[in-house]
Write a protein that holds these residues in place. Structure first.
Motif, PDB file in Angstrom:
ATOM      1  N   GLU A   1       7.580  -6.183   9.907  1.00  0.00           N
ATOM      2  CA  GLU A   1       6.304  -5.719  10.466  1.00  0.00           C
ATOM      3  C   GLU A   1       5.989  -4.347   9.893  1.00  0.00           C
ATOM      4  OE1 GLU A   1       3.381  -6.959  11.945  1.00  0.00           O
ATOM      5  OE2 GLU A   1       4.846  -8.122  13.083  1.00  0.00           O
ATOM      6  N   GLN A   2       4.921  -4.290   9.113  1.00  0.00           N
ATOM      7  CA  GLN A   2       4.460  -2.987   8.620  1.00  0.00           C
ATOM      8  C   GLN A   2       3.032  -2.862   9.085  1.00  0.00           C
ATOM      9  OE1 GLN A   2       5.665  -3.711   4.499  1.00  0.00           O
ATOM     10  NE2 GLN A   2       7.035  -1.971   4.720  1.00  0.00           N
TER      11      GLN A   2
ATOM     12  N   THR B   1      10.859  -1.894   3.986  1.00  0.00           N
ATOM     13  CA  THR B   1      10.979  -3.356   4.087  1.00  0.00           C
ATOM     14  C   THR B   1      10.305  -3.910   5.328  1.00  0.00           C
ATOM     15  OG1 THR B   1      13.000  -3.090   5.330  1.00  0.00           O
ATOM     16  CG2 THR B   1      13.220  -3.382   2.956  1.00  0.00           C
TER      17      THR B   1
ATOM     18  N   ASN C   1      11.909   7.417   8.973  1.00  0.00           N
ATOM     19  CA  ASN C   1      10.518   6.987   9.169  1.00  0.00           C
ATOM     20  C   ASN C   1       9.631   8.180   9.496  1.00  0.00           C
ATOM     21  OD1 ASN C   1      10.784   4.304   8.672  1.00  0.00           O
ATOM     22  ND2 ASN C   1      10.857   3.662  10.808  1.00  0.00           N
ATOM     23  N   ALA C   2      10.116   9.025  10.445  1.00  0.00           N
ATOM     24  CA  ALA C   2       9.307  10.175  10.877  1.00  0.00           C
ATOM     25  C   ALA C   2       8.991  11.063   9.664  1.00  0.00           C
ATOM     26  CB  ALA C   2      10.048  10.959  11.948  1.00  0.00           C
TER      27      ALA C   2
ATOM     28  N   ASP D   1       0.310  -0.988   8.725  1.00  0.00           N
ATOM     29  CA  ASP D   1      -0.882  -0.963   7.901  1.00  0.00           C
ATOM     30  C   ASP D   1      -0.475  -1.248   6.466  1.00  0.00           C
ATOM     31  OD1 ASP D   1      -3.050  -0.465   6.435  1.00  0.00           O
ATOM     32  OD2 ASP D   1      -3.470   1.532   7.248  1.00  0.00           O
TER      33      ASP D   1
ATOM     34  N   PHE E   1       6.506   9.235   7.252  1.00  0.00           N
ATOM     35  CA  PHE E   1       5.104   9.090   7.662  1.00  0.00           C
ATOM     36  C   PHE E   1       4.454  10.417   8.082  1.00  0.00           C
ATOM     37  CE2 PHE E   1       6.821   4.759   8.414  1.00  0.00           C
ATOM     38  CZ  PHE E   1       6.002   4.077   7.526  1.00  0.00           C
TER      39      PHE E   1
ATOM     40  N   ILE F   1       1.236  10.136  10.693  1.00  0.00           N
ATOM     41  CA  ILE F   1       0.016   9.313  10.700  1.00  0.00           C
ATOM     42  C   ILE F   1      -0.203   8.590  12.034  1.00  0.00           C
ATOM     43  CG2 ILE F   1       0.014   8.950   8.190  1.00  0.00           C
ATOM     44  CD1 ILE F   1       1.202   6.142   8.709  1.00  0.00           C
TER      45      ILE F   1
ATOM     46  N   PHE G   1       9.611   8.295  18.987  1.00  0.00           N
ATOM     47  CA  PHE G   1      10.533   7.191  19.252  1.00  0.00           C
ATOM     48  C   PHE G   1      11.676   7.762  20.086  1.00  0.00           C
ATOM     49  CE2 PHE G   1       9.167   3.627  16.611  1.00  0.00           C
ATOM     50  CZ  PHE G   1       8.205   4.245  15.811  1.00  0.00           C
TER      51      PHE G   1
ATOM     52  N   LEU H   1      13.049  -0.989  11.818  1.00  0.00           N
ATOM     53  CA  LEU H   1      12.932  -0.834  13.278  1.00  0.00           C
ATOM     54  C   LEU H   1      13.445  -2.078  14.010  1.00  0.00           C
ATOM     55  CD1 LEU H   1       9.583   1.078  13.828  1.00  0.00           C
ATOM     56  CD2 LEU H   1      11.911   1.899  14.119  1.00  0.00           C
ATOM     57  N   ALA H   2      13.276  -3.256  13.375  1.00  0.00           N
ATOM     58  CA  ALA H   2      13.798  -4.485  14.001  1.00  0.00           C
ATOM     59  C   ALA H   2      15.316  -4.373  14.134  1.00  0.00           C
ATOM     60  CB  ALA H   2      13.415  -5.694  13.164  1.00  0.00           C
TER      61      ALA H   2
ATOM     62  N   ASN I   1       1.149   1.318   3.752  1.00  0.00           N
ATOM     63  CA  ASN I   1       2.549   1.164   3.388  1.00  0.00           C
ATOM     64  C   ASN I   1       2.772   0.961   1.890  1.00  0.00           C
ATOM     65  OD1 ASN I   1       4.369   1.380   5.720  1.00  0.00           O
ATOM     66  ND2 ASN I   1       2.739   0.100   6.550  1.00  0.00           N
TER      67      ASN I   1
HETATM   68  P1  ADP Z   1       9.684   0.326   7.047  1.00  0.00           P
HETATM   69  O1  ADP Z   1      10.868   0.014   6.252  1.00  0.00           O
HETATM   70  O2  ADP Z   1       8.402  -0.246   6.551  1.00  0.00           O
HETATM   71  O3  ADP Z   1       9.592   1.752   7.446  1.00  0.00           O
HETATM   72  P2  ADP Z   1      10.277  -0.069   9.794  1.00  0.00           P
HETATM   73  O4  ADP Z   1      10.687  -1.275  10.538  1.00  0.00           O
HETATM   74  O5  ADP Z   1      11.207   1.094   9.820  1.00  0.00           O
HETATM   75  O6  ADP Z   1       9.948  -0.529   8.360  1.00  0.00           O
HETATM   76  O7  ADP Z   1       8.895   0.370  10.367  1.00  0.00           O
HETATM   77  C1  ADP Z   1       7.891  -0.601  10.585  1.00  0.00           C
HETATM   78  C2  ADP Z   1       6.521   0.013  10.552  1.00  0.00           C
HETATM   79  O8  ADP Z   1       6.322   0.838  11.686  1.00  0.00           O
HETATM   80  C3  ADP Z   1       6.300   0.934   9.393  1.00  0.00           C
HETATM   81  O9  ADP Z   1       5.942   0.228   8.216  1.00  0.00           O
HETATM   82  C4  ADP Z   1       5.182   1.802   9.906  1.00  0.00           C
HETATM   83  O10 ADP Z   1       3.951   1.136   9.737  1.00  0.00           O
HETATM   84  C5  ADP Z   1       5.470   1.917  11.371  1.00  0.00           C
HETATM   85  N1  ADP Z   1       6.191   3.162  11.661  1.00  0.00           N
HETATM   86  C6  ADP Z   1       7.513   3.321  11.872  1.00  0.00           C
HETATM   87  N2  ADP Z   1       7.829   4.613  12.164  1.00  0.00           N
HETATM   88  C7  ADP Z   1       6.661   5.291  12.132  1.00  0.00           C
HETATM   89  C8  ADP Z   1       6.304   6.678  12.325  1.00  0.00           C
HETATM   90  N3  ADP Z   1       7.222   7.605  12.627  1.00  0.00           N
HETATM   91  N4  ADP Z   1       5.010   7.009  12.207  1.00  0.00           N
HETATM   92  C9  ADP Z   1       4.081   6.080  11.913  1.00  0.00           C
HETATM   93  N5  ADP Z   1       4.333   4.769  11.714  1.00  0.00           N
HETATM   94  C10 ADP Z   1       5.612   4.370  11.812  1.00  0.00           C
END
Ligand code: ADP
Length: 550
Positions: free
Chosen positions: A412-413, A425, A363-364, A415, A367, A397, A455, A429-430, A419
């Motif tokens: 949960e996404q 998906t 994720n890091a 924005d 984004f 971001i 995180f 994070l869940a 996204n």
């Molecule tokens: P995804 O598969 O969409 O990454 P996650 O559950 O991993 O789903 O993350 C959920 C949402 O949390 C992401 O869609 C994003 O909007 C936000 N997010 C997660 N990690 C970050 C990050 N390092 N920087 C910014 N936003 C993040």
């Protein structure tokens, strides 16, 4: 102590106290009365005696006076002694009762003998008060006895009243409360007919309480029933999802495998483009299916964690190496720090921990388009356990404050529009949060929109040891070796510096090519050249390759 005993003790003390006070009061009143009586009697005696003997006193006719005194002594049994003196205070005559004890209680009175306004002598009288004192004591005894008796009767009446109208209602209310708590029928519920209105109100409150508890019990039973039903339905849904996603995965692997084989064959430009789309869409779909499979497994309570020793240090570095391919086209540095004072090997579920860290670092990296992603493992060892903190911070971001807590929700996404650009998906994070919690740890996030996020996973793992065959040891003793680290990023220099220092090397750091060259020259002049230099490639002014050539 029971209420009856407490009340009896209080009333008994009251009886004794009131009896004593009443006796003492009577004694004092009697004493005053008798004193007044004696005073009056003495006055009368002196006036009679001086009237009868005045002439004899004036001429000091002692035998006459003595006869008069003896007569007085004879007729007044309380009189102990009587003495007549002339005006020069010399005794004219005196008489005293024989056989009177010296310590006999007595009162003494002295008065002048006056005739036609002239003083001719004094009469001194001593009265016994023994009889009076016995009378006083008797009166006090009688007073004590009657007061005590009346009080005892009063107390008995109060006791009877209390037992029936206070203690009994209280016992009944208590029994009802106890029965309610023990969920049984009470033995008695009827209050006495004349019970006070306060007890009737108390009993009604117990009625209300019973009603409330019944209602609550019923509601709890209904809730439990609804919860059981919802849980069963949820489990059925998770089972269904787990089965379906598992079933989809098998043919998906076929699709992916075949499209990969197809890509290796001779294809026209157009066919290659189509096949690449099939492969990348298939890979994305497989990620979604894997996430759903994991999530439904956790939800259905079917996820079981492994417990095996693993090398956390290697794992973290592997993940960084693997994900570094994702920053190739961005100006992002991926920095990995593993605290030198931590052991490398821990016990836990390496597969799931890898999944957690991969998801957070993924994720890091996803984004962040500019700056750094820092993976930092730190902690402390206590006995056979280590409190670990794995933090992943980025300069990406970021997340708006109102969305920070939402990111751990399912699908949960934060924005939607952003996204679109970043695929995913919304399950990662869940799953991560649930896995961390299954391991007994916690995950927290801090973030600032447009600045970046951090995180942090905290969890306690037992330290462990790997079987010899699995353990690839690397030589880490660099005693006597001089090393030069060149990197424009301070955090990179710090990470390398502390690691190399922990391997006993002597380390110099430079932040750019020219200053590194200066250090090399100085070292050579000192006759102590560097054994090894670690150079960053992308640096302003002079890149790593040019520096190496120089
Ligand atoms: P995804 O598969 O969409 O990454 P996650 O559950 O991993 O789903 O993350 C959920 C949402 O949390 C992401 O869609 C994003 O909007 C936000 N997010 C997660 N990690 C970050 C990050 N390092 N920087 C910014 N936003 C993040």
């Amino acid at each position: 102590m029971r209420l009856v005993s407490q009340m009896s003790a209080a009333l008994a003390s009251a009886i004794v106290l009131v009896g004593v006070v009443a006796g003492e009061t009577v004694r004092r009143v009697e004493q005053k009365r008798i004193e007044a009586q004696v005073r009056e009697q003495t006055g009368q005696l002196i006036s009679i005696m001086s009237g009868m003997t005045i002439e004899a006193i004036i001429v000091e006719d002692a035998p006459f006076v003595e006869t008069a005194l003896a007569q007085a002594l004879k007729h007044l049994p309380s009189l102990i002694s009587i003495t007549v003196r002339n005006e020069q205070d010399r005794i004219i005559a005196s008489a005293a009762r024989k056989g009177v004890a010296k310590d006999q209680p007595a009162v003494r009175h002295l008065d002048e003998v006056v005739f036609e306004g002239e003083v001719f002598g004094k009469i001194d009288v001593s009265w016994s008060t023994a009889g009076a004192e016995a009378q006083i004591a008797e009166s006090a005894k009688v007073a004590r006895f009657y007061t005590g008796g009346v009080l005892v009767l009063l107390v008995l009446a109060i006791g009877l009243f209390n037992a029936r109208l206070v203690i009994r209602p209280l016992t009944i209310v208590h029994e009802r409360l106890r029965a309610t708590r023990q969920k049984r029928q009470p033995d008695h519920i009827e209050l006495p007919r004349l019970a006070a209105s306060e007890f009737i109100a108390l009993s009604q409150s117990v009625d209300d309480l019973e009603l409330m508890l019944d209602e609550r019990e019923q509601r709890e039973a209904e809730l439990q029933f609804a919860r059981d039903r919802a849980e069963t339905a949820n489990r059925a849904k998770s089972d269904f999802l787990a089965t379906v996603s598992h079933e989809i995965r098998t043919p998906m692997n076929g699709v992916l495998g075949m499209s990969e084989l197809l890509l290796e064959s001779d294809l026209s430009k157009e066919q290659r483009l189509f096949t690449e789309t099939i492969a990348s869409s298939g890979a994305a779909l497989l990620t979604v299916i894997n996430d759903i499979l994991d999530f439904s497994k956790i939800e259905a309570g079917k996820m079981v964690l492994e417990n095996a020793p693993f090398n956390l240090h290697n794992m973290i570095e592997d993940i960084c190496v693997l994900l570094s391919s994702k920053i190739e086209h961005k100006t992002v540095e991926l920095i990995c720090r593993f605290a030198p004072d931590l052991p490398d090997v821990f016990c836990g579920d390496p597969g799931r921990l890898r999944q957690i860290v991969t998801n957070l670092v993924g994720n890091a990296v996803k984004f962040t388009t500019d700056g750094e992603v820092i993976v930092d493992v730190s902690g402390s060892v206590n006995g056979g356990h280590a409190d670990l903190k794995i933090s992943i911070s980025d300069t990406g971001i970021g997340i708006a404050p109102q969305d920070v807590e939402k990111v751990f929700g399912v699908f949960e996404q934060v924005d939607g529009s952003a996204n679109r650009k970043f695929e995913g998906t919304g399950l990662g994070l869940a799953i991560t949060k649930r896995l961390v919690e299954m391991m007994g740890g916690e995950i927290a996030v801090t973030s600032e929109l447009g600045k970046g996020s951090c995180f942090a996973v905290t969890l306690t793992l037992p330290t462990g040891a790997l079987p010899q065959a699995d353990h690839t040891t690397i030589e880490t003793d660099l005693t006597g070796k001089r090393l030069l680290v060149v990197d424009d990023l301070e955090v990179n220099r710090t990470v390398l510096y502390e690691r190399l220092l922990s391997w006993n090397a002597t380390v110099w750091c430079a932040s750019c090519g020219p200053s590194a060259l200066d250090m090399v020259r100085q070292a050579n002049e000192r006759g102590a050249p560097f054994h090894l230099a670690i150079l960053d490639y992308a640096m302003p002014d002079m890149n790593g390759e040019d520096l190496a050539r120089e």
